[in-house]
Write a protein that holds these residues in place. Structure first.
Motif, PDB file in Angstrom:
ATOM      1  N   VAL A   1      -6.709  -0.345   8.248  1.00  0.00           N
ATOM      2  CA  VAL A   1      -5.450   0.090   7.650  1.00  0.00           C
ATOM      3  C   VAL A   1      -5.044  -0.862   6.530  1.00  0.00           C
ATOM      4  O   VAL A   1      -5.283  -2.073   6.609  1.00  0.00           O
TER       5      VAL A   1
ATOM      6  N   TYR B   1      -6.044  -5.399   9.828  1.00  0.00           N
ATOM      7  CA  TYR B   1      -5.432  -4.660   8.718  1.00  0.00           C
ATOM      8  C   TYR B   1      -5.293  -5.569   7.499  1.00  0.00           C
ATOM      9  O   TYR B   1      -5.416  -6.791   7.586  1.00  0.00           O
TER      10      TYR B   1
ATOM     11  N   ASP C   1       1.696   3.357   3.793  1.00  0.00           N
ATOM     12  CA  ASP C   1       0.453   2.700   4.174  1.00  0.00           C
ATOM     13  C   ASP C   1      -0.739   3.612   3.892  1.00  0.00           C
ATOM     14  O   ASP C   1      -0.583   4.798   3.556  1.00  0.00           O
TER      15      ASP C   1
ATOM     16  N   LYS D   1     -11.450   5.137   9.570  1.00  0.00           N
ATOM     17  CA  LYS D   1     -10.536   4.631  10.618  1.00  0.00           C
ATOM     18  C   LYS D   1     -10.662   5.450  11.899  1.00  0.00           C
ATOM     19  O   LYS D   1     -10.941   4.917  12.981  1.00  0.00           O
TER      20      LYS D   1
ATOM     21  N   LEU E   1       0.726   6.897  10.840  1.00  0.00           N
ATOM     22  CA  LEU E   1       0.510   6.390   9.484  1.00  0.00           C
ATOM     23  C   LEU E   1       1.849   6.364   8.759  1.00  0.00           C
ATOM     24  O   LEU E   1       2.458   7.419   8.529  1.00  0.00           O
TER      25      LEU E   1
ATOM     26  N   CYS F   1       0.003   1.167  12.936  1.00  0.00           N
ATOM     27  CA  CYS F   1      -0.839   2.152  12.263  1.00  0.00           C
ATOM     28  C   CYS F   1      -2.327   1.938  12.522  1.00  0.00           C
ATOM     29  O   CYS F   1      -3.147   2.774  12.125  1.00  0.00           O
ATOM     30  N   SER F   2      -2.674   0.835  13.152  1.00  0.00           N
ATOM     31  CA  SER F   2      -4.084   0.618  13.505  1.00  0.00           C
ATOM     32  C   SER F   2      -4.411   1.202  14.874  1.00  0.00           C
ATOM     33  O   SER F   2      -5.581   1.287  15.251  1.00  0.00           O
TER      34      SER F   2
ATOM     35  N   THR G   1      -1.566  -2.040   4.917  1.00  0.00           N
ATOM     36  CA  THR G   1      -0.123  -2.021   5.147  1.00  0.00           C
ATOM     37  C   THR G   1       0.599  -2.562   3.912  1.00  0.00           C
ATOM     38  O   THR G   1       0.324  -3.669   3.466  1.00  0.00           O
TER      39      THR G   1
ATOM     40  N   TYR H   1      -4.903   4.620   5.209  1.00  0.00           N
ATOM     41  CA  TYR H   1      -6.045   4.488   6.107  1.00  0.00           C
ATOM     42  C   TYR H   1      -7.327   4.281   5.304  1.00  0.00           C
ATOM     43  O   TYR H   1      -7.524   4.889   4.242  1.00  0.00           O
TER      44      TYR H   1
END
Length: 527
Positions: free
Chosen positions: A205, A121, A93, A99, A89, A160-161, A207, A95
């Motif tokens: 996510v 995202y 960003d 998630k 993460l 981050c996903s 972003t 979550y």
């Protein structure tokens, strides 16, 4: 493993403006078994970043370190994690609450422990307002999204996903600490060549896009780095991987170039992809299966290397030879590729050659036949001029000593030849050139030893125009063991072709042509 621990790692550098929102989203996960690791990469904001992290007490694990870049911070966090899964993460960003829960539920429910997951995202601005949604499922079919390298080459992965089992770091290593921006895609590329990936629909996510990001601060350096990493990807990806993604090297390079031009600023990589596409488009792959007979094979190879058309590769498929192949390996030409397989027959060898070839055009040559001068150049120009997917030529029969014996005007067989081809087909394999796209769903039948080439030509002719060049451009060697003189081989080939035809409901309705074939068969063998 019904309730595995997930380590959420947040690398941060001077991130006091957004860090609290990121940490809150990590701690607010509906999945309970998580640890949140904050790695402060030497922030210089008078302790503002550290103060935010420490305010969470033992709800997080906090590690300060000297500044070394995001790769070093991620690697430090991976070394400190105690979870079974890694989830990255970024400090700016956010979550969505479910998630981790959705990802673990999917993995455990489908017994996919080691499968890497990714998803869609949202893009948000400095004020956390949603500006766009990225939903890969709206862009490509699911089967494409689950091909390991496909999301890499179409820029679909938001780091981050992802949810990654820790074993993948043991196999592929950590992030490259020499890279400043492309460290994530460089590692995903290594991982996904040896792992399964699954796209999980939905947005997981948020972003953030803002002016303080590293990509904006060091634009020139980052462009050079990203151009270099994309070029390295294109140099490393295999023919099999390209074909799995897009069907052929040419289509893969072309689509990659289009993506880079439309969605990135990586002009150097885009131009490189274009150049590779052009080379693949114009390249002819000559597939030569062989089993022993090395002296004749070398003569065949030399006839290909001497062609006026030079953008070629020659795939030598050794079908389990027992003769000494040292003279073969002494041939020095970068266009030669030697591949060995256990003895499976000519059809399997040709199919292997097709699967490994780089060219958009594929020509076949038997190991004791010879291309006449200018053969490849005349044939590819003919196919391009008339936009033909398949062509063949007339040829010369020669004896075992290479002396011409007879002209076969097979090249006159041209146009929409189906269903005529069912009654009679005189196309010699060593005269054929075909576009790769034709062979995407059609191959030589490996269960057939004799007549397998005619069966494929019939399949191709059913839905394609056949181009014929009425000029002998190949010499085909015949001897006492050739089918021309071996009645038993001819009989078996006929039977294989007849069986192939009558098993196909699209062919069997052509009674007139089938009756002509059977009549010819009866007369030839006096049945």
């Amino acid at each position: 493993m019904t309730n595995p621990k997930v380590s959420i790692i947040i690398p941060v550098y001077n991130g006091s403006n957004y860090l609290r929102e990121a940490i809150d989203s990590a701690l607010g996960q509906s999945y309970p078994n998580v640890e949140v690791i904050i790695v402060n990469d030497g922030s210089t904001d008078n302790g503002a970043t550290e103060q935010i992290a420490l305010s969470y007490g033992n709800r997080i694990r906090y590690y300060p370190k000297e500044n070394g870049g995001v790769s070093t911070a991620l690697n430090y966090g991976i070394e400190k994690m105690t979870g079974d899964y890694f989830s990255w993460l970024s400090h700016d960003d956010v979550y969505y609450p479910n998630k981790i829960y959705n990802q673990i539920k999917f993995l455990m429910g489908n017994d996919l422990k080691d499968t890497i997951l990714y998803g869609g995202y949202e893009l948000i601005d400095e004020s956390s307002m949603v500006r766009a949604q990225i939903k890969p499922e709206n862009l490509y079919p699911e089967v494409k999204l689950n091909i390991p390298l496909f999301p890499i080459f179409r820029g679909l992965i938001n780091g981050c996903s992802l949810l990654i089992h820790k074993s993948h770091f043991q196999k592929s290593g950590l992030f490259d600490e020499n890279l400043q921006l492309a460290q994530d895609y460089a590692l995903w590329f290594k991982m996904l060549r040896n792992a399964k990936i699954k796209f999980l629909p939905g947005i997981s996510v948020k972003t953030r896009i803002h002016n303080e990001q590293q990509s904006s601060v060091k634009k020139d350096r980052n462009l050079n780095e990203c151009n270099s990493i994309w070029i390295s990807f294109m140099n490393e990806v295999s023919v099999q991987e390209m074909c799995e993604m897009d069907g052929s090297p040419y289509v893969f390079y072309k689509k990659t170039a289009n993506f880079l031009q439309k969605f990135t600023s990586y002009t150097e990589a885009q131009q490189y992809a274009e150049s590779l596409a052009q080379k693949a488009k114009d390249k002819i792959s000559v597939v030569i299966p062989f089993l022993n007979r090395i002296p004749a094979l070398i003569e065949s190879i030399k006839s290909v290397l001497a062609q006026s058309y030079t953008n070629i590769e020659v795939l030598l498929i050794d079908d389990g030879s027992t003769d000494d192949i040292t003279p073969l390996k002494e041939l020095e030409d970068p266009r030669l590729r030697y591949i060995n397989q256990e003895h499976k027959g000519t059809s399997a060898a040709r199919n292997l050659g097709i699967s490994l070839s780089l060219g958009e055009y594929i020509a076949f040559l038997d190991s004791d036949d010879i291309f006449l001068p200018g053969k490849l150049e005349k044939q590819i120009n003919y196919m391009k001029t008339y936009k033909l997917p398949f062509s063949h030529t007339s040829y010369l029969r020669m004896n075992m000593q290479g002396k011409p014996k007879q002209l076969i005007n097979s090249g006159r067989f041209s146009g929409k030849v189906f269903p005529r081809i069912l009654a009679s087909c005189g196309i010699a394999a060593s005269t054929v050139m075909v576009k790769r796209e034709v062979l995407d769903n059609m191959k030589f039948k490996e269960s057939i030893i004799l007549g397998e080439d005619v069966c494929l030509w019939i399949d191709i002719a059913y839905s394609n125009t056949i181009g014929g060049i009425d000029e002998p451009l190949t010499s085909v060697r015949i001897g006492s063991t050739s089918s021309v003189f071996d009645i038993e081989k001819q009989r078996i080939a006929y039977l294989n072709i007849v069986e192939h035809i009558i098993k196909n409901p699209l062919y069997v309705v052509n009674e007139h042509e089938i009756n002509l074939l059977l009549k010819d068969f009866t007369n030839l063998f006096k049945l």
